[in-house]
Design a protein around this motif. Sequence first.
Motif, PDB file in Angstrom:
ATOM      1  N   THR A 123      -8.430   1.637  -9.082  1.00 35.39           N
ATOM      2  CA  THR A 123      -7.538   2.346  -8.155  1.00 35.39           C
ATOM      3  C   THR A 123      -6.167   1.671  -8.089  1.00 35.39           C
ATOM      4  O   THR A 123      -5.130   2.352  -8.135  1.00 35.39           O
ATOM      5  N   SER A 124      -6.153   0.339  -7.996  1.00 34.87           N
ATOM      6  CA  SER A 124      -4.863  -0.332  -7.836  1.00 34.87           C
ATOM      7  C   SER A 124      -4.006  -0.153  -9.084  1.00 34.87           C
ATOM      8  O   SER A 124      -2.779  -0.023  -8.991  1.00 34.87           O
ATOM      9  N   LEU A 133      -0.276   7.617   2.602  1.00 37.01           N
ATOM     10  CA  LEU A 133      -1.012   8.730   1.990  1.00 37.01           C
ATOM     11  C   LEU A 133      -1.210   9.886   2.955  1.00 37.01           C
ATOM     12  O   LEU A 133      -1.210   9.698   4.179  1.00 37.01           O
ATOM     13  N   PHE A 181      -2.503   3.427  -8.863  1.00 39.94           N
ATOM     14  CA  PHE A 181      -1.397   3.430  -7.897  1.00 39.94           C
ATOM     15  C   PHE A 181      -0.194   2.675  -8.461  1.00 39.94           C
ATOM     16  O   PHE A 181       0.947   3.047  -8.234  1.00 39.94           O
ATOM     17  N   ARG A 210      -2.566   4.324   5.719  1.00 42.73           N
ATOM     18  CA  ARG A 210      -3.172   3.658   4.552  1.00 42.73           C
ATOM     19  C   ARG A 210      -4.543   4.248   4.288  1.00 42.73           C
ATOM     20  O   ARG A 210      -5.139   4.041   3.233  1.00 42.73           O
ATOM     21  N   TYR A 265       0.844  -1.200   0.000  1.00 43.06           N
ATOM     22  CA  TYR A 265       0.000   0.000   0.000  1.00 43.06           C
ATOM     23  C   TYR A 265       0.882   1.253   0.000  1.00 43.06           C
ATOM     24  O   TYR A 265       2.082   1.182   0.267  1.00 43.06           O
ATOM     25  N   HIS A 266       0.277   2.392  -0.301  1.00 44.23           N
ATOM     26  CA  HIS A 266       1.004   3.653  -0.268  1.00 44.23           C
ATOM     27  C   HIS A 266       0.677   4.422   1.007  1.00 44.23           C
ATOM     28  O   HIS A 266      -0.461   4.398   1.471  1.00 44.23           O
ATOM     29  N   GLY A 294     -11.617  -2.140   3.249  1.00 46.52           N
ATOM     30  CA  GLY A 294     -11.091  -1.172   2.275  1.00 46.52           C
ATOM     31  C   GLY A 294     -10.461   0.024   2.955  1.00 46.52           C
ATOM     32  O   GLY A 294     -10.873   0.409   4.049  1.00 46.52           O
ATOM     33  N   SER A 295      -9.482   0.631   2.279  1.00 43.44           N
ATOM     34  CA  SER A 295      -8.701   1.721   2.886  1.00 43.44           C
ATOM     35  C   SER A 295      -9.542   2.964   3.168  1.00 43.44           C
ATOM     36  O   SER A 295      -9.224   3.725   4.093  1.00 43.44           O
TER      37      SER A 295
HETATM   38  O1  C5P Z   1      -7.929  -0.734   0.246  1.00 45.81           O
HETATM   39  P1  C5P Z   1      -8.552  -0.819  -1.111  1.00 45.81           P
HETATM   40  O2  C5P Z   1      -8.831  -2.231  -1.526  1.00 45.81           O
HETATM   41  O3  C5P Z   1      -9.742   0.079  -1.260  1.00 45.81           O
HETATM   42  O4  C5P Z   1      -7.479  -0.252  -2.117  1.00 45.81           O
HETATM   43  C1  C5P Z   1      -7.566  -0.468  -3.496  1.00 45.81           C
HETATM   44  C2  C5P Z   1      -6.168  -0.439  -4.083  1.00 45.81           C
HETATM   45  O5  C5P Z   1      -5.635   0.881  -4.016  1.00 45.81           O
HETATM   46  C3  C5P Z   1      -5.168  -1.310  -3.345  1.00 45.81           C
HETATM   47  O6  C5P Z   1      -5.177  -2.615  -3.844  1.00 45.81           O
HETATM   48  C4  C5P Z   1      -3.863  -0.609  -3.631  1.00 45.81           C
HETATM   49  O7  C5P Z   1      -3.384  -0.986  -4.893  1.00 45.81           O
HETATM   50  C5  C5P Z   1      -4.256   0.852  -3.729  1.00 45.81           C
HETATM   51  N1  C5P Z   1      -3.987   1.596  -2.484  1.00 45.81           N
HETATM   52  C6  C5P Z   1      -2.682   1.917  -2.157  1.00 45.81           C
HETATM   53  N2  C5P Z   1      -2.431   2.610  -1.004  1.00 45.81           N
HETATM   54  C7  C5P Z   1      -3.445   2.974  -0.186  1.00 45.81           C
HETATM   55  C8  C5P Z   1      -4.780   2.651  -0.513  1.00 45.81           C
HETATM   56  C9  C5P Z   1      -5.012   1.963  -1.682  1.00 45.81           C
HETATM   57  O8  C5P Z   1      -1.743   1.595  -2.892  1.00 45.81           O
HETATM   58  N3  C5P Z   1      -3.161   3.649   0.913  1.00 45.81           N
END
Ligand code: C5P
Length: 283
Positions: free
Chosen positions: A177-178, A28, A181, A151, A25-26, A134-135
Amino acid sequence: MEIIEKAPAKINLGLDALYKRQDGYHELEMIMASVDLADRLTFELLPKNEIVIETDSSFLPVDRRNHVYQAAELLKDTFQLTQGVKIYIEKRIPVAAGLAGGSSDCAAALRGLNRLWNLGLSLAELAELGSKIGSDVPYCIHGGTAFVTGRGEKIDFLPSMPQCWVVLVKPKMSVSTSSIFGSLSFNSIQHPDIRGLKQAIEADDYLLMTEKIGNALESVTIKRHPVVQQIKDRMMKYGADAALMSGSGPTVFALCEKKTRAQRIYNGLKGFCDEVYIVRTLK
Ligand code: C5P
């Protein structure tokens, strides 16, 4: 007994990615704000031990792929509940759009089921559970204007963003989204001034806020979908005070102090894209 929960959309006034973490994850720094475009979830107890999802949207899966289903399953597993539930989702927020529609539905499901099943969990406890799905879910549990880091699980509440009109424009395509990123390069990233944006909101300074909004993912999505830039350009041409992509896109929002400007942007963009909305920020 029937319980209803609203699930508002969010916009990112700011989004910065600091680095990629060991877990993939990134890290943020985001400034999020709720707007008054919302889905509506209705909950009803079922005698049989099952989770039934129904919706008026043809875009949503109604099985385990749906984050609302995952929320119900997580609560049932965690607290060994045997009561069933039917959840009806009235979908108004565009899907896969950068407006956290799925995350907000998931958060509304956790809040609604907490009431329906009398679990007595605090919002902080619901947010911690939601982070497993989910983030963006922890932020969506609370909503409002917030500085969100880590995250997505660390939330500092801010005063409501300066009140204004928001025009949302969602182009046809959906964005993963992934994948956005995954294409982010830290050699060419443009970091927005998140601290300055936070200060502008804390000072209720609308003009400064419009100067400071920024999203590090915007150029990545624009490279793939130039229409995002075209929408931004049109919004500015029709008199927006500022325009920015939300989340990983593709929805673009315009900020306007005057309703007449918002109306002009709406009229100007309505033929260009199908999904255009004028909304207000939420307190
Ligand atoms: O957490 P979620 O499943 O909603 O995130 C979707 C995608 O967004 C993750 O699989 C990841 O690739 C990316 N992401 C990230 N860093 C975060 C949140 C999401 O790289 N802080």
